[in-house]
Write a protein that holds these residues in place. Structure first.
Motif, PDB file in Angstrom:
ATOM      1  N   VAL A   1       7.061  -0.322  -1.196  1.00 47.06           N
ATOM      2  CA  VAL A   1       7.155   0.829  -0.306  1.00 47.06           C
ATOM      3  C   VAL A   1       5.771   1.457  -0.236  1.00 47.06           C
ATOM      4  N   CYS A   2       5.342   1.761   0.974  1.00 48.84           N
ATOM      5  CA  CYS A   2       4.066   2.425   1.219  1.00 48.84           C
ATOM      6  C   CYS A   2       3.993   3.733   0.425  1.00 48.84           C
ATOM      7  N   ALA A   3       2.875   3.950  -0.263  1.00 51.93           N
ATOM      8  CA  ALA A   3       2.718   5.130  -1.108  1.00 51.93           C
ATOM      9  C   ALA A   3       2.805   6.432  -0.309  1.00 51.93           C
ATOM     10  N   GLN A   4       2.110   6.505   0.825  1.00 48.99           N
ATOM     11  CA  GLN A   4       2.168   7.730   1.624  1.00 48.99           C
ATOM     12  C   GLN A   4       3.567   7.956   2.191  1.00 48.99           C
ATOM     13  N   CYS A   5       4.201   6.870   2.611  1.00 48.66           N
ATOM     14  CA  CYS A   5       5.550   6.977   3.179  1.00 48.66           C
ATOM     15  C   CYS A   5       6.533   7.461   2.120  1.00 48.66           C
TER      16      CYS A   5
ATOM     17  N   GLY B   1      -0.324   1.512  -2.174  1.00 49.36           N
ATOM     18  CA  GLY B   1      -1.010   2.045  -1.006  1.00 49.36           C
ATOM     19  C   GLY B   1      -1.677   1.003  -0.145  1.00 49.36           C
ATOM     20  N   ALA B   2      -2.361   1.498   0.876  1.00 51.56           N
ATOM     21  CA  ALA B   2      -3.022   0.650   1.863  1.00 51.56           C
ATOM     22  C   ALA B   2      -4.010  -0.336   1.262  1.00 51.56           C
ATOM     23  N   PRO B   3      -4.792   0.033   0.229  1.00 54.19           N
ATOM     24  CA  PRO B   3      -5.723  -0.961  -0.326  1.00 54.19           C
ATOM     25  C   PRO B   3      -5.017  -2.226  -0.825  1.00 54.19           C
ATOM     26  N   VAL B   4      -3.832  -2.066  -1.412  1.00 59.71           N
ATOM     27  CA  VAL B   4      -3.076  -3.233  -1.896  1.00 59.71           C
ATOM     28  C   VAL B   4      -2.566  -4.052  -0.715  1.00 59.71           C
ATOM     29  N   PHE B   5      -2.094  -3.360   0.329  1.00 58.19           N
ATOM     30  CA  PHE B   5      -1.635  -4.078   1.517  1.00 58.19           C
ATOM     31  C   PHE B   5      -2.772  -4.888   2.128  1.00 58.19           C
ATOM     32  N   VAL B   6      -3.935  -4.265   2.282  1.00 52.99           N
ATOM     33  CA  VAL B   6      -5.086  -4.957   2.869  1.00 52.99           C
ATOM     34  C   VAL B   6      -5.473  -6.166   2.016  1.00 52.99           C
ATOM     35  N   GLU B   7      -5.478  -5.991   0.709  1.00 50.91           N
ATOM     36  CA  GLU B   7      -5.812  -7.100  -0.187  1.00 50.91           C
ATOM     37  C   GLU B   7      -4.840  -8.266  -0.002  1.00 50.91           C
ATOM     38  N   GLU B   8      -3.552  -7.954   0.051  1.00 53.54           N
ATOM     39  CA  GLU B   8      -2.548  -9.008   0.241  1.00 53.54           C
ATOM     40  C   GLU B   8      -2.684  -9.661   1.612  1.00 53.54           C
ATOM     41  N   ALA B   9      -2.816  -8.856   2.649  1.00 49.06           N
ATOM     42  CA  ALA B   9      -2.843  -9.379   4.012  1.00 49.06           C
ATOM     43  C   ALA B   9      -4.076 -10.225   4.292  1.00 49.06           C
ATOM     44  N   LEU B  10      -5.175  -9.955   3.619  1.00 51.11           N
ATOM     45  CA  LEU B  10      -6.411 -10.694   3.858  1.00 51.11           C
ATOM     46  C   LEU B  10      -6.646 -11.815   2.854  1.00 51.11           C
ATOM     47  N   GLY B  11      -5.634 -12.088   2.042  1.00 52.31           N
ATOM     48  CA  GLY B  11      -5.763 -13.156   1.056  1.00 52.31           C
ATOM     49  C   GLY B  11      -5.884 -14.526   1.715  1.00 52.31           C
TER      50      GLY B  11
END
Length: 120
Positions: free
Chosen positions: A79-83, A102-112
Motif C-alpha cells: 500500500v502506498c505510504a501517502q495513501c 513509498g514512491a522510492p520503493v515503487f520506482v526501484e521495483e518498476a525500473l528493475g
C-alpha cells in the motif's frame, strides 16, 4: 533472464471493472510463476484492510478477495505510504503480509532489470 511484473491499481469500488482487471492480471501472472508486486494506491488502499476486498462485487468476475489471496500467496502486496497516511491506515490495519512503502520503493521495483510495470 526472468521477467517480473509490477501492477499498480489506483482505484477501488469507485471503478470496479478497472480495479478487478488489475487484480486479475496480477493473480494470473502469480499463478503462472511470474514474480508479482501489486501496489495499491488511492482508493485501492482500502482493499488491503481485512474484509474490504469482499465489498467489491463485479458480475462474472473472480471475487477480488480471492485474487488478492492469490497474489499474497506467491507475490507481494504494498500500500502506498501517502495513501495509507491519508486514510489513517498503518500496517496493523492491513491484511497479514501487506506492507506500506513509498514512491522510492515503487520506482526501484518498476525500473528493475526485466520488469514490466502496468497501471490500472
Amino acid at each position: 533472464m526472468s521477467r517480473s511484473l509490477v501492477v499498480k491499481v489506483t482505484c477501488g469500488t469507485d471503478a470496479p471493472e478497472r480495479c478487478n482487471q488489475g487484480f486479475t492480471v496480477a493473480a494470473a501472472a502469480a499463478v503462472s510463476g511470474v514474480p508479482v508486486s501489486l501496489w495499491l494506491t488511492g482508493e485501492a488502499a482500502w482493499l488491503a484492510v481485512p474484509g474490504r476486498a469482499a465489498e467489491l462485487e463485479l458480475p462474472l468476475a473472480t471475487p477480488l478477495a480471492d485474487l488478492l489471496d492469490t497474489v499474497l500467496a506467491s507475490g507481494s502486496v504494498t500500500v502506498c505510504a501517502q495513501c495509507a497516511a491519508r486514510r489513517s491506515l498503518s500496517e496493523g490495519d492491513l491484511l497479514p503480509g501487506v506492507r506500506i512503502a513509498g514512491a522510492p520503493v515503487f520506482v526501484e521495483e518498476a525500473l528493475g532489470e526485466g520488469v514490466q510495470a502496468l497501471v490500472y
